[in-house]
Scaffold this active site. Structure first.
Site, short mmCIF file in Angstrom:
data_model
loop_
_atom_site.label_atom_id
_atom_site.label_comp_id
_atom_site.label_asym_id
_atom_site.label_seq_id
_atom_site.Cartn_x
_atom_site.Cartn_y
_atom_site.Cartn_z
N ARG A 265 0.75 -1.12 0.03
CA ARG A 265 -0.02 -0.06 0.01
C ARG A 265 0.88 1.13 -0.11
O ARG A 265 0.59 2.03 0.64
CB ARG A 265 -0.92 0.04 1.32
CG ARG A 265 -1.80 -1.27 1.59
CD ARG A 265 -2.62 -1.49 0.10
NE ARG A 265 -3.49 -2.79 0.34
CZ ARG A 265 -3.05 -4.00 -0.14
NH1 ARG A 265 -1.91 -4.00 -0.96
NH2 ARG A 265 -3.61 -5.11 0.00
N ASP B 268 -3.10 -7.86 4.89
CA ASP B 268 -3.02 -7.39 3.26
C ASP B 268 -1.92 -8.43 2.47
O ASP B 268 -2.34 -8.71 1.40
CB ASP B 268 -2.72 -6.11 3.19
CG ASP B 268 -3.88 -5.30 3.64
OD1 ASP B 268 -4.77 -5.75 4.08
OD2 ASP B 268 -3.66 -4.01 4.11
N ASP C 7 -11.46 -3.68 9.93
CA ASP C 7 -10.94 -2.59 10.60
C ASP C 7 -11.94 -1.95 11.75
O ASP C 7 -11.41 -1.07 12.43
CB ASP C 7 -10.20 -1.59 9.66
CG ASP C 7 -9.11 -2.14 8.92
OD1 ASP C 7 -8.50 -3.01 9.50
OD2 ASP C 7 -8.91 -1.78 7.68
N LYS D 40 -17.82 2.84 2.24
CA LYS D 40 -16.43 1.99 3.05
C LYS D 40 -17.31 0.82 3.89
O LYS D 40 -18.05 0.14 3.51
CB LYS D 40 -15.63 2.64 3.92
CG LYS D 40 -14.49 3.36 2.74
CD LYS D 40 -13.41 4.35 3.58
CE LYS D 40 -12.78 3.57 3.98
NZ LYS D 40 -11.20 3.87 3.56
N GLN E 175 -11.04 0.04 -3.81
CA GLN E 175 -11.33 -0.32 -2.34
C GLN E 175 -12.61 -0.35 -2.10
O GLN E 175 -13.29 -1.50 -1.50
CB GLN E 175 -10.56 0.43 -1.21
CG GLN E 175 -10.58 -0.06 0.12
CD GLN E 175 -10.68 0.92 1.16
OE1 GLN E 175 -11.29 1.96 1.14
NE2 GLN E 175 -9.55 0.78 2.01
N THR F 136 -5.15 -2.51 -3.45
CA THR F 136 -6.16 -3.03 -2.80
C THR F 136 -6.28 -4.71 -2.81
O THR F 136 -6.13 -5.33 -3.83
CB THR F 136 -7.76 -2.41 -2.99
OG1 THR F 136 -8.66 -3.44 -2.60
CG2 THR F 136 -7.72 -2.44 -4.58
C1 NOJ Z 1 -8.45 -1.95 4.30
C2 NOJ Z 1 -7.48 -2.77 4.90
O1 NOJ Z 1 -6.26 -2.60 4.33
C3 NOJ Z 1 -7.66 -4.23 5.24
O2 NOJ Z 1 -6.55 -4.93 5.73
C4 NOJ Z 1 -8.92 -4.24 6.02
O3 NOJ Z 1 -8.97 -5.73 5.84
C5 NOJ Z 1 -10.13 -3.82 5.08
N1 NOJ Z 1 -9.80 -2.24 5.11
C6 NOJ Z 1 -11.28 -3.86 5.86
O4 NOJ Z 1 -11.73 -3.15 7.12
#
Ligand code: NOJ
Length: 797
Positions: free
Chosen positions: A340, A357, A489, A632, A686, A705
């Site tokens: 990222r 990730d 998150d 989101k 994303q 993503t």
């Molecule tokens: C973005 C984060 O980089 C990822 O690790 C996470 O699982 C998602 N958000 C979902 O919240």
């Protein structure tokens, strides 16, 4: 509205209208020397770190400026334009422009007033500088007197925040020089004087193929006061004033004037990098050979296409083909390599790899380059703590065996991650299974790898500790504890809260490790896993199943999250898809759960993460409420889980549904209404705004993503049914019933497979018979040692 198309032959996305709804980007180079470029040549470059190694300036969250600008001027009329549509922005009725984003290069062509230009941008393979090759041709009938200006806006400080904000310091530390056809910029020059090497504080912008007629090393001298990149005073006047920077903003602006006869072509190669005077002269010299740029571009294509060609598919859907063969695959490599680190949204501040990730990013490239994947798996295992948990953030300078952990204040302070997350190490299981399946490298299980903090173990031992980590951290109901968070998150269930998603992950991990344990002949462990997995099964089934759905979890205080009765967030996507992926749900539950997803979460643009969005009934810990509804984690169409639902539907044999979800969320499928999606139609973002938003269908956070890998897995393993395991390959496509035939070319454990799937009867899953090299097989499984070098496989559905 449509702004471009996929050129499958060239593996390029071709933007035919430059006024795209957002800058549509491409990645050049690697984080060793990284360059991001938009279809209008906006973007920036850095060495090693997007945040601390920035050499080209970019205005984030602004107007896609500045960029790698090449201005062209007709010296007879004084008219001028740019090789990319912006920054000059000529009227598109008379200025023709096309941008081809390819695999690690971008080519922008333009035609205006009898002059065609081609600006080719790339970072040569394994090199740490960038090339902008400008070709101009006079297509008119008369001699033309022209000027070309190359413009690179250096940062004044390699730290991009210092460069943008700490002006009382950074405006007074750089100087520029003109030497041998190039602008050289120095930072803190006197401090550097007696030191060896330039410490990264010298940059250059030079050119080959023309003599520089005039130059500027000072931005304001080039642009002029109260002007923009669209009308620099130097370009307007037709020359620079040879002003160098002292206590202002540096730039490299190189002007050359020349004459082109009708039909004549001129090529100028501009080079930018972080090198000192001597080294940059050497780099520039190498480009005096006119064949070098073509050779380098071919090298880039051979490198990237070579990887992508390890898996190529031909289905009736050209969008599916373009994504799987080129763009989704290429995005998987970009997320794998860049993590990222840097984009037009990520400024480069994350100083490391996110554990979950990265372990998931690996999955997207395993079928294309298992060796590359293996190296990163090793690295991630070396970032597992000896207690079995993953380091939430693995620093770029990770030093296995010597790292602090979330149990140490120093780690928390350095990374901002306060505690372990419940899911991190559990992602290792599917990733390692996929790697061993694709490569056949069961020996990997015996390889010894250090832990992040102390001790070492075999890969198999690492995995056992990951199971132990979850088993030792349970909530009151004997499901894995939520710890700091799970994949989501924005969901804080409390340290002892329990996550259904993690419970499914653990259940699945147990099935995988059982197969590994069989391979390792570890019967005692198999016995243990059988026992605890059975108990976990009973717990999940008795606590988490509610009529037609699995709940999302149980908070520390006992509150159930994701119950049908809830006023908001009563239906969550991930527990339903993972109930199927993990193999826990029985057929009836799987059917019911997936049906509920379709009924309550599906939209024309993909499946919502949950619904209804939080507005009035968020519980403490439901951080999603921070976001606007349908955005989101708050009921948006989070893109990463689209891959899981595609996979789950495929595993159930629902090819039509799987493809419906692919279509809904696939960038390529939005190509004809790109004005709604806004984001590049060739890469996943994303998330996409959902039903509560006035901008339903608009997508955000391009390129970097986890979606790239999950959708790739959903399509390759799910829809196309390529399911390798330890000893061979199962072929189990779940395709839309109107696909009558598909073909797949796959390299599997070094052997070539030409697979043809025949579907005359319009099935969406299952198979009737399968032939390997003309021989009818017992079922749809191919044992590795029955393969020749070249293989013809026919599967009849
Ligand atoms: C973005 C984060 O980089 C990822 O690790 C996470 O699982 C998602 N958000 C979902 O919240």
């Amino acid at each position: 509205m449509k702004y471009g198309y996929f050129d499958e032959e060239q593996k390029e996305y071709v933007i035919t209208r430059p006024d795209t709804p957002a800058p549509w980007a491409n990645y050049l180079g690697s984080p060793d020397y990284g360059a991001i470029i938009s279809n209008n040549a906006g973007g920036y470059s850095f060495v090693k770190s997007g945040a601390n190694g920035r050499i080209l300036r970019y205005h984030f969250n602004s107007d896609d400026t500045p960029g790698r600008y090449l201005y062209i001027r007709d010296d007879a009329s004084g008219d001028y334009w740019s090789a990319s549509w912006q920054p000059v922005g000529k009227d598109l009725a008379v200025y023709k422009n096309e941008c081809r984003h390819g695999t690690a290069y971008t080519k922008i062509t333009a035609e205006y007033q009898g002059i065609t230009s081609e600006a080719l941008y790339y970072v040569p393979l394994n090199k740490t500088y960038e090339v902008w090759r400008l070709r101009l041709q006079n297509t008119s009938q008369t001699e033309r007197k022209l000027s070309a200006f190359g413009y690179a806006e250096f940062t004044n400080d390699s730290n991009y925040e210092q460069d943008q904000i700490n002006l009382q310091y950074t405006l007074f530390i750089t100087k520029t020089y003109f030497k041998n056809n190039k602008i050289l910029q120095t930072i803190n020059q006197n401090e550097l004087k007696d030191k060896e090497g330039s410490n990264g504080k010298e940059r250059f912008f030079g050119c080959v193929g023309t003599e520089v007629t005039s130059y500027n090393g000072d931005k304001t001298a080039f642009l002029g006061s109260y002007r923009t990149y669209g009308n620099p005073i130097a370009v307007e006047k037709g020359h620079c004033d040879n002003v160098l920077n002292y206590n202002s903003n540096s730039c490299g602006a190189l002007h050359s004037s020349f004459t082109l006869q009708p039909g004549e072509t001129k090529e100028i190669v501009y080079i930018l990098g972080r090198y000192n005077d001597k080294d940059s002269d050497e780099i520039l010299k190498a480009y005096e050979d006119p064949g070098v740029t073509e050779k380098e571009i071919q090298e880039l294509k051979d490198y990237w296409h070579g990887k992508l060609n390890n898996f190529q598919v031909n289905t009736p859907s050209s969008e599916f083909n373009s994504m799987i063969n080129t763009w989704n695959a290429y995005q998987c490599f970009i997320t794998f390599i860049w993590s990222r680190a840097a984009s037009f949204i990520y400024c480069g501040q994350r100083n490391g790899y996110g554990y979950r990730d990265t372990v998931q990013d690996i999955q997207g490239i395993i079928h294309l380059d298992p060796a590359m994947a293996k190296e990163r798996i090793r690295f991630m295992l070396s970032a597992q703590v000896d207690n079995g948990g993953g380091l939430p953030l693995v620093k770029y300078d990770h030093n296995a065996g010597n790292e602090d952990t979330p149990d140490d204040y120093s780690y928390v302070q350095a990374t901002g991650h306060p505690a372990y997350r419940a899911d991190d190490a559990l992602w290792l299981f599917p990733t390692i299974l996929k790697y061993i399946g694709e490569s056949g490298d069961t020996g990997f299980l015996k390889e010894v790898i250090p832990y992040a903090n102390k001790e070492e173990d075999t890969v198999y031992g690492h995995l056992k500790r990951a199971i132990r980590f979850s088993m030792e951290r349970q909530g009151d109901h004997k499901m894995p504890a939520g710890l700091h968070a799970d994949w989501n998150d924005c969901l804080r269930l409390g340290k002892k809260g329990e996550s259904t998603f993690v419970a499914f992950q653990l259940y699945y991990a147990m099935s995988i490790i059982k197969d590994f344990a069989k391979d390792q002949k570890d019967s005692e462990y198999i016995e243990y896993i059988n026992k605890v997995q059975g108990e976990l099964f009973d717990t999940i089934q008795s606590l988490c199943w509610e009529d037609d759905r699995y709940i999302r979890g149980i908070k520390e205080d006992g509150q159930v999250i994701g119950s049908k009765k809830d006023a908001e967030a009563s239906m969550w996507l991930n527990p339903q898809s993972w109930a199927v992926i993990s193999g826990l749900a029985d057929r009836e539950q799987g059917e019911a759960a997936l049906e509920s997803v379709h009924r309550e979460l599906n939209t024309p643009y993909g499946v919502r993460l949950m619904a209804p969005s939080f507005v009035d009934h968020a519980f403490p810990g439901a951080l999603a409420i921070l976001f606007n509804p349908s955005t989101k984690e708050n009921g948006g169409i989070f893109s990463q889980p689209q891959g899981w639902i595609i996979l789950a539907e495929s595993l159930m044999g629902h090819g039509n549904r799987a493809f419906e979800y692919f279509k809904g969320s696939s960038p390529a499928m939005q190509n004809d209404h790109a004005e709604i999606r806004v984001l590049e139609p060739y890469v996943h973002g994303q998330f996409t705004e959902s039903t509560d938003s006035p901008f339903e269908g608009r997508s955000h956070v391009h390129w970097l993503t986890g979606t790239a890998s999950t959708v790739m897995v959903g399509c390759v393993e799910g829809i196309l049914g390529m399911r390798p395991d330890l000893y061979g390959l199962r072929i189990a496509p779940s395709i839309p019933s109107d696909w009558k035939e598909i073909t797949i070319k796959k390299v599997f454990r070094g052997k070539s497979l030409n697979i043809r799937v025949e579907n005359k009867d319009g099935a969406e899953g299952g198979y009737k018979e399968m032939y390997l090299n003309g021989v009818r097989q017992e079922d749809n499984y191919i044992v590795e040692n029955s393969l020749k070098e070249e293989n013809e496989i026919l599967l009849v559905m």
